[in-house]
Every structure is written in C-alpha cells, then in structure tokens.
Enzyme design. Structure first.
Site, PDB file in Angstrom:
ATOM      1  N   CYS A 108     -19.145  -8.085  17.003  1.00 44.32           N
ATOM      2  CA  CYS A 108     -18.041  -7.389  16.337  1.00 44.32           C
ATOM      3  C   CYS A 108     -17.142  -6.690  17.352  1.00 44.32           C
ATOM      4  O   CYS A 108     -16.252  -5.939  16.976  1.00 44.32           O
ATOM      5  CB  CYS A 108     -18.574  -6.386  15.312  1.00 44.32           C
ATOM      6  SG  CYS A 108     -19.655  -5.112  16.016  1.00 44.32           S
ATOM      7  N   GLN A 161     -22.428  -6.467   6.207  1.00 46.62           N
ATOM      8  CA  GLN A 161     -21.030  -6.836   6.417  1.00 46.62           C
ATOM      9  C   GLN A 161     -20.180  -6.351   5.249  1.00 46.62           C
ATOM     10  O   GLN A 161     -20.602  -6.401   4.093  1.00 46.62           O
ATOM     11  CB  GLN A 161     -20.895  -8.361   6.552  1.00 46.62           C
ATOM     12  CG  GLN A 161     -21.713  -8.968   7.679  1.00 46.62           C
ATOM     13  CD  GLN A 161     -21.105  -8.697   9.043  1.00 46.62           C
ATOM     14  OE1 GLN A 161     -20.125  -7.987   9.170  1.00 46.62           O
ATOM     15  NE2 GLN A 161     -21.704  -9.260  10.076  1.00 46.62           N
ATOM     16  N   GLU A 194     -35.637  -5.617  14.541  1.00 45.08           N
ATOM     17  CA  GLU A 194     -34.601  -4.652  14.156  1.00 45.08           C
ATOM     18  C   GLU A 194     -35.212  -3.258  14.207  1.00 45.08           C
ATOM     19  O   GLU A 194     -36.332  -3.049  13.740  1.00 45.08           O
ATOM     20  CB  GLU A 194     -34.099  -4.972  12.742  1.00 45.08           C
ATOM     21  CG  GLU A 194     -33.325  -3.876  12.050  1.00 45.08           C
ATOM     22  CD  GLU A 194     -32.019  -3.536  12.746  1.00 45.08           C
ATOM     23  OE1 GLU A 194     -31.724  -2.330  12.880  1.00 45.08           O
ATOM     24  OE2 GLU A 194     -31.301  -4.465  13.166  1.00 45.08           O
ATOM     25  N   ASN A 242     -27.246 -10.259  17.322  1.00 46.03           N
ATOM     26  CA  ASN A 242     -26.150  -9.714  16.508  1.00 46.03           C
ATOM     27  C   ASN A 242     -26.115  -8.205  16.731  1.00 46.03           C
ATOM     28  O   ASN A 242     -26.458  -7.421  15.850  1.00 46.03           O
ATOM     29  CB  ASN A 242     -26.379 -10.059  15.030  1.00 46.03           C
ATOM     30  CG  ASN A 242     -25.287  -9.502  14.140  1.00 46.03           C
ATOM     31  OD1 ASN A 242     -24.137  -9.385  14.545  1.00 46.03           O
ATOM     32  ND2 ASN A 242     -25.643  -9.130  12.917  1.00 46.03           N
ATOM     33  N   CYS A 247      -2.235   7.230   5.005  1.00 50.08           N
ATOM     34  CA  CYS A 247      -3.383   6.537   5.597  1.00 50.08           C
ATOM     35  C   CYS A 247      -2.856   5.383   6.437  1.00 50.08           C
ATOM     36  O   CYS A 247      -2.148   4.510   5.921  1.00 50.08           O
ATOM     37  CB  CYS A 247      -4.323   6.009   4.510  1.00 50.08           C
ATOM     38  SG  CYS A 247      -5.699   5.015   5.179  1.00 50.08           S
ATOM     39  N   CYS A 261      -5.025   0.667   8.130  1.00 53.47           N
ATOM     40  CA  CYS A 261      -4.598  -0.735   8.204  1.00 53.47           C
ATOM     41  C   CYS A 261      -3.317  -0.801   9.037  1.00 53.47           C
ATOM     42  O   CYS A 261      -2.224  -1.018   8.512  1.00 53.47           O
ATOM     43  CB  CYS A 261      -4.383  -1.312   6.815  1.00 53.47           C
ATOM     44  SG  CYS A 261      -5.876  -1.364   5.801  1.00 53.47           S
ATOM     45  N   CYS A 284      -7.193   2.549  -3.155  1.00 54.18           N
ATOM     46  CA  CYS A 284      -7.046   1.704  -1.967  1.00 54.18           C
ATOM     47  C   CYS A 284      -7.192   0.229  -2.346  1.00 54.18           C
ATOM     48  O   CYS A 284      -8.177  -0.169  -2.975  1.00 54.18           O
ATOM     49  CB  CYS A 284      -8.085   2.078  -0.918  1.00 54.18           C
ATOM     50  SG  CYS A 284      -8.110   0.982   0.524  1.00 54.18           S
ATOM     51  N   CYS A 337       0.840  -1.196   0.000  1.00 53.65           N
ATOM     52  CA  CYS A 337       0.000   0.000   0.000  1.00 53.65           C
ATOM     53  C   CYS A 337       0.873   1.243   0.000  1.00 53.65           C
ATOM     54  O   CYS A 337       1.600   1.509   0.972  1.00 53.65           O
ATOM     55  CB  CYS A 337      -0.920  -0.003   1.217  1.00 53.65           C
ATOM     56  SG  CYS A 337      -1.955   1.479   1.331  1.00 53.65           S
TER      57      CYS A 337
END
EC number: 2.1.1.189
Length: 379
Positions: free
Chosen positions: A336, A212, A262, A309, A11, A14, A87, A3
């Site tokens: 998550c 996702q 939801e 979830n 950036c 990551c 990216c 990258c």
C-alpha cells in the site's frame, strides 16, 4: 464525484476530486513506473479501478460538538466542526446509519471528548460494513467505562430499528493522545465478528482486524493473487503479515501447505475460522511477528512461495535479507506504499520482477495498492 464538503473547503481528504478518475490513475501509474524504473519489470498489467463513490466499507468519525448536539466528522481547515454523515464515499445505507448514530449519541447524552480540555467520554465512532450481507459492526471509542450504561440504555431501541447492526462494542482508549483505539474491547452484543466473502472465500472481521476499505477492488486484487499463484502451482506457501487470511486463503487449496503469520491475535482467530469453513486441513495460522518468524525459521524447510502484505512501512531490511537467503521460487508482494515497496524490491537479491499491477483502492487520493510477482533468477 460531486462533494459539497470539498467545494466548501470543509474536507479536503479527497485532494484530487476535481481530476478525472482516468487522469488520477494515469498519474499513479507514472509514479509507480518512476519508482520501479531500475527493476526491468517484465510485464505491466492494466491498472484495476472500481467505483469512485459509494464504495467505502469503513467510517472513522471523530465525535465533536456537545452531548446535546453531537457531530460525527472532523475539524475543518478553518477549525469548524463538520458532520461527514453525507460523505459520498459511503454507501447510502451507511450515510443514513451515521445520521442515526448522531441522534443516538444525543439521546444517550454521551459527552464528546474535548481534546483541548482533556474532558468528555466519546472520542470516535467506528462503523464497518460487510458488503456481502449489508451488516454492520459499530464501535464506540471511549475514554473510560463511565458512559457505557448510557449506551446500554439506548442500544435496544437502536438495534430494533437497525437489525443490520450485528456487532456493538466499546473500545477503551484512556490516553490523551492522537491514538485511534486502545487495548481493551468490551462487547455489548453476543456477536463479536462480521461475516464477509470475496470470490467464494469466507472472511471474518473482528474489531481490531485490518481489512481493505474498497471491497470491489479488493476482490480483484485477491483474484490476481490467486491467478498468478496458480500459474506457479506451488506446493507450499508462507503468508506473512497475513491479517485475516485473505491472500493465503485465495491462493491455497487442499493440496497446498499454507502457513499464515500475523501479529494480531484477533486476525489469526478469524483466519483459522475461514480455513475451517473452507475445509482446508494443511493450513497453520499463528500469531507471531512476521520478521521474527522468518529469522527464527532459518534452517527449516522453506516454502516455494512467500506472500508478503506489510503495513505502509514495508517489510524492512531484515526480512528482505531473510527472503533473499531463503530463496523461494517466488515472492508475491502486495503493497500500500510504493516508496517502501521500491526500497524493499531493491533490497531483495536474486529475483526478477515478472509482473506488476496497480489497484486504485483509494480514488481521489495519492494512495494506491500494488501487486508484484518476483521469481527467482533461473526459474
């Protein structure tokens, strides 16, 4: 993954880019094991990984620069406006489309919003890709309706060049705050949703529906949920924080009664559409707060399996207590955020942790997804 943005210190999202992917996953596994060490996990399944580049199906670009020279990307640590159209997390076709959108903003003459001066119109460009069809949803997050005619003027040419763009909308976010989107969505195309599919289950994406970002790993996550559920063979399921219905619809069948809850009405509309496509008639999806729904359902017949979830904050103490009180045969928890997961699991009483599996949904970062099966003690 190589990258140029990372190497130039432009950036740093990551942050673990220089660490081999296998070492990243090992570190995440160790983090999760430390958080769950007091829970006597019965079975740790192998972690699930996917491609480390070219996987991401959603781009959230800050619009910087000026109307004659717009930049889609971010502000670097040094304060420089950096285009992220190349990216490597994005597929090649998405990278190419992002470059075209920079040109679109310039041709339309839309002034980027300046946070420091509270002036301008275009705040963000949000681009979502359907992996099954290669089609796109394009959203312009604007301060007001003022520049919409400029978008409408240039849009026919863009759509002629890129027929894969199926949904285009303007989201109005008038507040001078770090908020990604506002309440009002104005569609500029007849289509209002993207079609997606995982493991034979059709799913639909509307502008405000959570989805996702790593489709290949998400498909494996849903498959694990389906496999674990079918081993239990429940006759009734609640799917709380169900989103567009991914978990519940993977675990349901014509014989299983499924209730999906939801708070986002757009997601519920998508879930209903998927259930109809699958021909499932013992399904009920409703737009409600999951914690309130569980609290208000005390005294009613309880399901054999409850799927949760939640967002990063977890399910919280109140819902943990409701689940403990309901005492379903099993609870399937997809998280998550391993820290709030661990907190919630310690709060739920009367269950043993039978299975845990890590899913590397966010390579090169500290984040990951976890699937946990809880079974009632004595079952």
């Amino acid at each position: 993954m190589k990258c140029a943005y990372f190497d130039a210190n432009q950036c740093l999202s990551c942050r673990h880019l220089k660490t081999p992917l296998s070492d990243q996953v090992a570190a995440k596994t160790a983090t999760l094991a430390a958080l769950l060490k007091d829970l006597s996990v019965e079975q740790w399944l192998p972690p699930v990984v996917g491609p480390e580049s070219g996987f991401r199906n959603k781009a959230k670009m800050v619009v910087l620069g000026a109307a004659h020279q717009p930049i889609l990307g971010l502000v670097s640590p040094s304060g420089e406006a950096v285009s992220l159209c190349d990216c490597s997390l994005y597929p090649q076709d998405m990278q190419q489309l992002l470059h075209r959108l920079e040109a679109f903003v310039r041709q339309a003459g839309i002034p980027p919003y300046r946070v420091d001066k509270a002036k301008g119109e275009l705040k963000f460009i949000l681009l979502t890709r359907s992996q099954v069809r290669g089609e796109y949803m394009l959203r312009f997050v604007m301060r007001s309706e003022q520049a919409i005619p400029r978008i409408e003027r240039e849009l026919p040419r863009l759509l002629a060049e890129h027929p894969e763009i199926k949904v285009v909308s303007v989201n109005l976010q008038p507040v001078h705050m770090a908020i990604l989107e506002g309440e009002e969505e104005i569609f500029l195309t007849e289509a209002t949703r993207l079609e997606e599919e995982f493991n034979g289950v059709p799913l639909y994406i509307r502008p405000k529906s959570f989805f996702q970002t790593h489709p290949e790993v998400a498909a494996k996550l849903y498959l694990s949920a389906r496999k674990w559920t079918r081993e239990l063979a429940p006759t009734s399921i609640w799917d709380l924080f169900c989103g567009v219905g991914g978990f519940g619809l993977h675990c349901a069948s014509k014989e299983v009664a499924l209730t999906g809850i939801e708070i986002e009405a757009e997601a519920i509309a998508c879930a209903k559409m998927s259930a109809e496509t699958l021909g499932l008639d013992k399904v009920r999806f409703t737009a409600l707060d999951s914690t309130s729904f569980a609290s208000d359902s005390r005294g009613e017949e309880k399901p054999e399996l409850i799927i949760v979830n939640p967002p990063r904050r977890g399910i919280g103490e109140a819902l943990c207590h409701s689940l403990s009180e309901f005492a379903p045969k099993a609870i399937l928890y997809s998280s998550c955020n391993p820290k709030t997961l661990a907190k919630d699991l310690h709060c739920i009483s009367g269950y043993r942790v039978t299975k845990v599996q890590l899913f590397d949904m966010f390579p090169h970062t500290d984040h990951f997804e976890v699937l946990v099966m809880l079974q009632r003690i004595g079952e």
